[in-house]
Design a protein around this motif. Structure first.
Motif, mmCIF file in Angstrom:
data_model
loop_
_atom_site.group_PDB
_atom_site.id
_atom_site.type_symbol
_atom_site.label_atom_id
_atom_site.label_comp_id
_atom_site.label_asym_id
_atom_site.label_seq_id
_atom_site.Cartn_x
_atom_site.Cartn_y
_atom_site.Cartn_z
ATOM 1 N N PHE A 82 0.814 -1.209 0.000
ATOM 2 C CA PHE A 82 0.000 0.000 0.000
ATOM 3 C C PHE A 82 0.850 1.263 0.000
ATOM 4 O O PHE A 82 0.396 2.317 -0.446
ATOM 5 N N ALA A 86 0.195 3.893 -2.970
ATOM 6 C CA ALA A 86 0.022 5.329 -2.718
ATOM 7 C C ALA A 86 1.001 6.152 -3.560
ATOM 8 O O ALA A 86 0.633 7.194 -4.119
ATOM 9 N N SER A 107 -5.892 5.391 -1.472
ATOM 10 C CA SER A 107 -5.246 4.230 -0.842
ATOM 11 C C SER A 107 -6.135 3.655 0.252
ATOM 12 O O SER A 107 -6.249 2.431 0.394
ATOM 13 N N ALA A 138 1.096 3.775 3.293
ATOM 14 C CA ALA A 138 0.796 4.864 2.361
ATOM 15 C C ALA A 138 1.332 6.199 2.882
ATOM 16 O O ALA A 138 1.959 6.963 2.140
#
Length: 158
Positions: A82, A86, A107, A138
């Motif tokens: 993630f 992002a 995200s 993120a």
């Protein structure tokens, strides 16, 4: 370059979808860890770790060495996947003031959708802790991007 980054985005989303569609038994790496790490490296230091997660304390004592190691790898995968997602979203979005927050919001939406999809898969559980971990990745990746991306300064004309 944007096309390559867009392909990366499609690959990440496809990977998340496939991963969330698999049961735990289909994606466990414990047999591979047992084969690759028969001497249990770092068992001593790892035995001292206790991680509170989903109302339980996860540890080598509670889970066993290989299952604990798999837990750490899975959670690291959440964080980094993630984080990269992002970053990719950030680079694909047009340059604007709210790009950081929009990438973070997208995200969050992807993390929530991923956990929901996972909840529909047998033998899997959706947790808000995983969404929080996804968002942590993120935030860290987006912050690093912002810290190391040179900003253009406006020159005032008189």
């Amino acid at each position: 370059m944007k096309k390559l980054v867009a392909l990366l985005l499609i690959g990440i989303i496809a990977g998340l979808f496939i991963s969330s569609s698999q049961t735990y038994d289909q994606q466990t790496i414990v047999p591979d860890l047992e084969r690759l790490l028969p001497d249990r490296p770092l068992e001593g230091p790892l035995s001292k770790l206790e991680i509170p997660y989903w109302g339980k304390t996860i540890s080598v004592e509670e889970r066993g060495y290989y299952y604990f190691l798999e837990f750490l790898i899975r959670k690291a995968a959440h964080f980094f996947t993630f984080g990269v997602l992002a970053a990719v979203l950030y680079w694909l979005l047009p340059k604007m003031r709210l790009r950081f927050f929009l990438a973070l919001l997208l995200s969050f939406a992807a993390a929530s959708a991923d956990e929901f999809h996972q909840s529909l898969t047998g033998g899997r559980t959706a947790t808000w802790q995983d969404v929080a971990l996804d968002l942590s990745g993120a935030i860290v990746f987006l912050t690093v991007i912002r810290l190391f991306t040179p900003r253009r300064t406006r020159r005032t004309t008189r």
